[in-house]
Design a protein around this motif. Structure first.
Motif, short mmCIF file in Angstrom:
data_model
loop_
_atom_site.label_atom_id
_atom_site.label_comp_id
_atom_site.label_asym_id
_atom_site.label_seq_id
_atom_site.Cartn_x
_atom_site.Cartn_y
_atom_site.Cartn_z
N PHE A 98 0.82 -1.21 0.00
CA PHE A 98 0.00 0.00 0.00
C PHE A 98 0.86 1.27 0.00
CE2 PHE A 98 -3.51 -2.52 2.36
CZ PHE A 98 -4.01 -3.01 1.16
N ALA A 99 1.91 1.28 0.79
CA ALA A 99 2.79 2.45 0.83
C ALA A 99 3.44 2.69 -0.54
CB ALA A 99 3.87 2.27 1.90
N ALA A 100 3.81 1.63 -1.24
CA ALA A 100 4.46 1.75 -2.54
C ALA A 100 3.54 2.37 -3.60
CB ALA A 100 4.95 0.38 -3.01
N VAL A 101 2.24 2.17 -3.44
CA VAL A 101 1.29 2.74 -4.43
C VAL A 101 0.68 4.05 -3.94
CG1 VAL A 101 0.77 0.51 -5.50
CG2 VAL A 101 -0.66 1.33 -3.61
N GLY A 102 1.12 4.55 -2.80
CA GLY A 102 0.62 5.81 -2.29
C GLY A 102 -0.61 5.70 -1.41
N GLY A 103 -0.91 4.49 -0.93
CA GLY A 103 -2.07 4.31 -0.06
C GLY A 103 -1.90 5.07 1.24
N ARG A 104 -3.02 5.56 1.75
CA ARG A 104 -2.99 6.40 2.95
C ARG A 104 -3.57 5.73 4.19
NH1 ARG A 104 -5.01 12.14 0.47
NH2 ARG A 104 -3.48 12.22 -1.21
N ARG A 105 -4.43 4.73 3.99
CA ARG A 105 -5.08 4.09 5.14
C ARG A 105 -5.55 2.70 4.71
NH1 ARG A 105 -10.65 6.54 6.42
NH2 ARG A 105 -11.26 5.03 4.85
N GLY A 106 -5.38 1.74 5.59
CA GLY A 106 -5.90 0.40 5.32
C GLY A 106 -7.21 0.18 6.03
N ASP A 107 -8.19 -0.34 5.31
CA ASP A 107 -9.49 -0.68 5.87
C ASP A 107 -9.63 -2.19 5.88
OD1 ASP A 107 -10.24 2.01 6.03
OD2 ASP A 107 -11.12 1.99 4.03
N ALA A 108 -9.93 -2.75 7.04
CA ALA A 108 -10.05 -4.21 7.18
C ALA A 108 -11.50 -4.60 7.38
CB ALA A 108 -9.22 -4.69 8.36
N MET A 109 -11.92 -5.65 6.71
CA MET A 109 -13.24 -6.24 6.92
C MET A 109 -13.09 -7.34 7.96
SD MET A 109 -15.32 -4.66 4.88
CE MET A 109 -16.71 -5.75 4.95
N VAL A 110 -13.80 -7.20 9.09
CA VAL A 110 -13.69 -8.15 10.19
C VAL A 110 -15.10 -8.53 10.65
CG1 VAL A 110 -12.71 -8.56 12.49
CG2 VAL A 110 -11.56 -6.98 10.91
N LEU A 111 -15.36 -9.80 10.74
CA LEU A 111 -16.67 -10.25 11.18
C LEU A 111 -16.94 -9.81 12.62
CD1 LEU A 111 -16.66 -13.89 9.77
CD2 LEU A 111 -18.08 -11.99 8.98
N GLU A 112 -18.15 -9.37 12.87
CA GLU A 112 -18.56 -8.92 14.21
C GLU A 112 -18.37 -10.02 15.25
OE1 GLU A 112 -19.83 -6.08 15.78
OE2 GLU A 112 -19.10 -5.08 13.98
N ALA A 113 -18.69 -11.24 14.91
CA ALA A 113 -18.65 -12.33 15.88
C ALA A 113 -17.25 -12.93 16.07
CB ALA A 113 -19.62 -13.43 15.46
N ASN A 114 -16.28 -12.52 15.26
CA ASN A 114 -14.95 -13.11 15.32
C ASN A 114 -14.06 -12.30 16.27
OD1 ASN A 114 -12.46 -14.26 14.90
ND2 ASN A 114 -12.75 -14.51 12.70
N GLU A 115 -14.19 -12.58 17.56
CA GLU A 115 -13.45 -11.84 18.58
C GLU A 115 -11.95 -12.07 18.47
OE1 GLU A 115 -15.09 -12.52 22.44
OE2 GLU A 115 -17.12 -11.99 21.78
N GLN A 116 -11.55 -13.28 18.07
CA GLN A 116 -10.12 -13.56 17.91
C GLN A 116 -9.53 -12.67 16.81
OE1 GLN A 116 -9.24 -17.62 16.82
NE2 GLN A 116 -7.10 -17.40 17.31
N ALA A 117 -10.24 -12.52 15.72
CA ALA A 117 -9.77 -11.65 14.64
C ALA A 117 -9.73 -10.20 15.09
CB ALA A 117 -10.66 -11.81 13.41
#
Length: 140
Positions: A98-117
């Motif tokens: 992401f840094a190499a392409v100029g990305g500014r922020r990472g957004d992660a999709m995380v399941l609500e019920a997956n507390e370990q994640a």
């Protein structure tokens, strides 16, 4: 892990990736099929990062960049290989991409019920934003 290798997935590995996700990932997606995985790799050959240890697929993350946003999906590690730094290595590789392409922020999709994640993402420095909600519509 000293023998860990992070690399990009190849289209012919789609079935192996799907089998890995069944064992290591939580939840399923409408795109969890060979066509979906090969389409991802064809469109963005650097998006699907795989972690291997001794030739065994032990981790994955999708680090998608569409020119606007940096999106993270399918961070998964084999249960037998967790707590060895594999997710950290995968996220480091994704963030470098992401840094190499100029990305500014990472957004992660995380399941609500997956507390370990949720704990894993928190320990990696990601913060939950409760003021956003995901809106979806299936096309098929």
């Amino acid at each position: 892990m000293t023998d860990l290798r992070i690399r990009n997935a190849a289209p012919e590995e789609a079935e192996a990736v799907l089998a890995f996700w069944k064992e290591a990932a939580e939840g399923t997606s409408i795109t969890d099929d060979v066509d979906g995985v090969t389409r991802l790799i064809s469109r963005d050959p650097e998006a699907l990062l795989l972690a291997e240890a001794d030739g065994v697929l032990v981790g994955s993350v999708i680090a998608g960049y569409d020119g606007w946003r940096c999106s993270l999906y399918r961070l998964a590690v084999l249960p037998s290989h967790r707590r060895r730094g594999i997710s950290t290595a995968l996220l480091d590789a994704a963030e470098k991409r992401f840094a190499a392409v100029g990305g500014r922020r990472g957004d992660a999709m995380v399941l609500e019920a997956n507390e370990q994640a949720q704990r894993a993402w928190t320990s990696a420095g990601y913060v939950r934003e409760d003021h956003w909600r995901r809106w979806v519509k299936r096309f098929t």
